[in-house]
Design an enzyme around this catalytic site. Sequence first.
Site, PDB file in Angstrom:
ATOM      1  N   HIS A 516      -1.736 -18.481  68.520  1.00  0.00           N
ATOM      2  CA  HIS A 516      -0.331 -18.131  68.305  1.00  0.00           C
ATOM      3  C   HIS A 516       0.591 -19.010  69.152  1.00  0.00           C
ATOM      4  O   HIS A 516       1.524 -19.630  68.637  1.00  0.00           O
ATOM      5  CB  HIS A 516      -0.120 -16.657  68.662  1.00  0.00           C
ATOM      6  CG  HIS A 516       1.300 -16.188  68.549  1.00  0.00           C
ATOM      7  ND1 HIS A 516       1.774 -15.495  67.461  1.00  0.00           N
ATOM      8  CD2 HIS A 516       2.357 -16.315  69.397  1.00  0.00           C
ATOM      9  CE1 HIS A 516       3.057 -15.215  67.639  1.00  0.00           C
ATOM     10  NE2 HIS A 516       3.430 -15.697  68.811  1.00  0.00           N
ATOM     11  N   GLU A 517       0.324 -19.054  70.433  1.00  0.00           N
ATOM     12  CA  GLU A 517       1.196 -19.831  71.326  1.00  0.00           C
ATOM     13  C   GLU A 517       1.120 -21.319  71.020  1.00  0.00           C
ATOM     14  O   GLU A 517       2.105 -22.046  71.173  1.00  0.00           O
ATOM     15  CB  GLU A 517       0.848 -19.550  72.789  1.00  0.00           C
ATOM     16  CG  GLU A 517       1.076 -18.121  73.233  1.00  0.00           C
ATOM     17  CD  GLU A 517       2.467 -17.592  72.941  1.00  0.00           C
ATOM     18  OE1 GLU A 517       3.420 -18.408  72.854  1.00  0.00           O
ATOM     19  OE2 GLU A 517       2.618 -16.372  72.785  1.00  0.00           O
ATOM     20  N   HIS A 520       3.527 -22.183  68.356  1.00  0.00           N
ATOM     21  CA  HIS A 520       4.854 -22.438  68.936  1.00  0.00           C
ATOM     22  C   HIS A 520       4.907 -23.846  69.543  1.00  0.00           C
ATOM     23  O   HIS A 520       5.904 -24.570  69.389  1.00  0.00           O
ATOM     24  CB  HIS A 520       5.149 -21.420  70.037  1.00  0.00           C
ATOM     25  CG  HIS A 520       5.554 -20.072  69.544  1.00  0.00           C
ATOM     26  ND1 HIS A 520       6.588 -19.862  68.664  1.00  0.00           N
ATOM     27  CD2 HIS A 520       5.071 -18.836  69.843  1.00  0.00           C
ATOM     28  CE1 HIS A 520       6.730 -18.567  68.439  1.00  0.00           C
ATOM     29  NE2 HIS A 520       5.818 -17.919  69.137  1.00  0.00           N
ATOM     30  N   HIS A 523       5.367 -26.440  67.027  1.00  0.00           N
ATOM     31  CA  HIS A 523       6.741 -26.382  66.525  1.00  0.00           C
ATOM     32  C   HIS A 523       7.663 -27.232  67.411  1.00  0.00           C
ATOM     33  O   HIS A 523       8.608 -27.860  66.921  1.00  0.00           O
ATOM     34  CB  HIS A 523       7.204 -24.922  66.498  1.00  0.00           C
ATOM     35  CG  HIS A 523       8.380 -24.656  65.619  1.00  0.00           C
ATOM     36  ND1 HIS A 523       8.949 -23.411  65.510  1.00  0.00           N
ATOM     37  CD2 HIS A 523       9.114 -25.461  64.812  1.00  0.00           C
ATOM     38  CE1 HIS A 523       9.967 -23.454  64.666  1.00  0.00           C
ATOM     39  NE2 HIS A 523      10.094 -24.692  64.236  1.00  0.00           N
TER      40      HIS A 523
END
Length: 744
Positions: A516-517, A520, A523
């Site tokens: 998940h991180e 990010h 991104h």
Amino acid sequence: MNKNQFSLVLSASAISIALMTSGCSSQEEQKAEKPAKVAEVAEVEKVAVEANPLLKTWNTPFGAPPFAEIKTEHFMPAFKKAMAKHLAEVDAIVKSDSVPTFENTIEQLELSGSDLSRVARVFFNLTSTESNDEMQALQREISPMIARHTNAIQMNEALFAKVKTVFENLEKSNLNAEQIRLVKRLHNDAVRAGADLTGEDREKFAKINERISSLTTAFGQNMLNDSRNFKLVLEKTDLDGMSKSMIEAAAASAKEQGLEGKYLITLQRSSVEPFLQFSTRRDLREKAFKGWAMRGDNDNEFDNKAIVEEIVKLRAERAKLLGYKHHSDYVLSNTMASSPEAAMELLMKMWKPAVAQAEKEKAWIKEIMKEEGAKHELAAWDWRHYAEKVRKARFDLDQGEIAQYFELNNMIEAKFYVANKLFGLTFEERKDIPVYNPVVRVWEVKDAANNSIGLFFGDYYARSTKRSGAWMSSFRSQQKLAGDVKPLIINNMNLNKPAEGEATLMSYSDAVTLFHEFGHALHGLLSNVTYPTLAGTSVSRDWVEFPAQFYEHYIEQSSMLKKFARHYKTNEPMPDELIQRIKNAGTFNQGFATVEYTASALVDMAYHSMTEVDKIDVREFENKILSEYGKPDEIIMRHRSTHFSHIFAGGYSSAYYAYMWSEILDADGFNAFVEANDIFDKSTAKRLYDYVFSTGDTLNYGEAYVGFRGREPSTDALLEGRGFKASKTNTDKQAKGTSDVKTL
């Protein structure tokens, strides 16, 4: 993840719009002095700059912060110097006699405040990871300073008039789509920051912002300090049910605290949650659970109840000053959801089936308790413990068995592998990049053409100086306006550091969080925009979680588990039958997980939908709201108000629902690859890059999703993924998904 816990500070242009004072008085005073005195002052300032590493040019690889040279005493003078420089830059824009244009106003605002942004990024990253009493005292002093600086720029009528002129002449301009998007965002941000207010309302707005800044800083520090206060010290006789890796981690924590020969459970999730799952000592589970649940609510010097009340009141007042009904109306008017009603509709759509599923799960737990002859009623500190027994009984699945296959280095390799297959990225570990703690690792990231695109920092271990949770932030964001500026992105987690020479084993949910991180992080790393305000994760709350939650799906895939989930001792791949058992249990305990998450989101919405705020009894407020919704007594909020840092120390106030909103996008979005019969399908991956990972805030989010997916999202995949809607292929075992606790 705290998308940008200090977003206003970290964006040079955000500060530019938010920090609008001219600094005329200081310039006039200097003109009145004798030339010799001016020269003397200039020389002193030059020496101060040369001596302060925060203000010097960073002659390090990629211009990374020179952490070894930076001392706590360097921050205050650096902030003051950077603020003064920023004010001078803004003053030059204001005093220009030229007709306001994109080039002389908007671009200059984007370029202004770069020194302040650089200093702030280092400071606030360190206050989250290397906090101590001295840094906390400094943060309490600096936060209101920044708020005052911000307010001064926000309230600069002359600067706003120039921005407004550019905005009102957009139709006559020859600007490209990204430039138009930037002008609209800066104008909107300025209006939402009070630029249109006059007289007493302007003064009141500024005071509210400054006070909220101080309060959110105090909230975060109280939470950290109250968590540190809790210590569950165990003896050898207290370890029943704990795995070898848990015992070793508890021993290492105790040793770090000077408790040689003891075992320590802390309130870091990676420590307390496994203890609640596996310890057979109900009395100790109760102590651990209550310590965890009562963070910031212990009626001591670190109590956050009064802070919660004041923040809620001030946010309601601020929203009314801007013409909104309440804070939730203010926040959501600027998101994909667009209104509190839309957010609540989604939450309630999930709440009812989640409660129903949780009741089924509770019945299963009570069956196990009856079989074991338990004499006590089911309590909140029992749920995780008995849920593990249910998982074992119904799915023959033991979390201790699973953890042996999730070793940190293998999972890091796995997340890099996915980035390579999707986007052609490669990762080369660098040992020559400065770091703030020896455990931090750094990789140079290169694209398919072997061009460097930035640095990725990984800080994976818990420590007493570090706040809890997992998050992504940056030491520098991508942009092209000031040159080819490459991002410096960091992921933080709070895994238990094992004993020397031992492997770092993770739970399955930890592995999901790792992915998940990193979603990010990508991104931020893949951002390919011109203007810093629009770069990377500087997007709406209910869009920012989409790339991260989308990335989680890859660790759920059988092919990925077979390749990277390898036994930490034998290096044997995870057996097919274990993978199948994991899949069979994929939606187990999702009633519990969804209830505890949604309960927090509902309380967030309740706080921030109040139009009149008088006295708030935090405990009573939580109980009243959730009892009205019929929350099961045995499940508490995932984040109780007094430690709900997302909304009281971060940027998710009235937006905690965003994780679920983004889950609609990620569940539906990943199905694009499923439909292509290839989880790394090249054409689908290219659309994912073109419309999601590289675009920052340059596109309308709905249009961006349609550009990627070819249509608007459907909620069907979200319901199926949580087990609330029968799968077409497997009604009993819910074959899709493998996470028992969604990362929120």
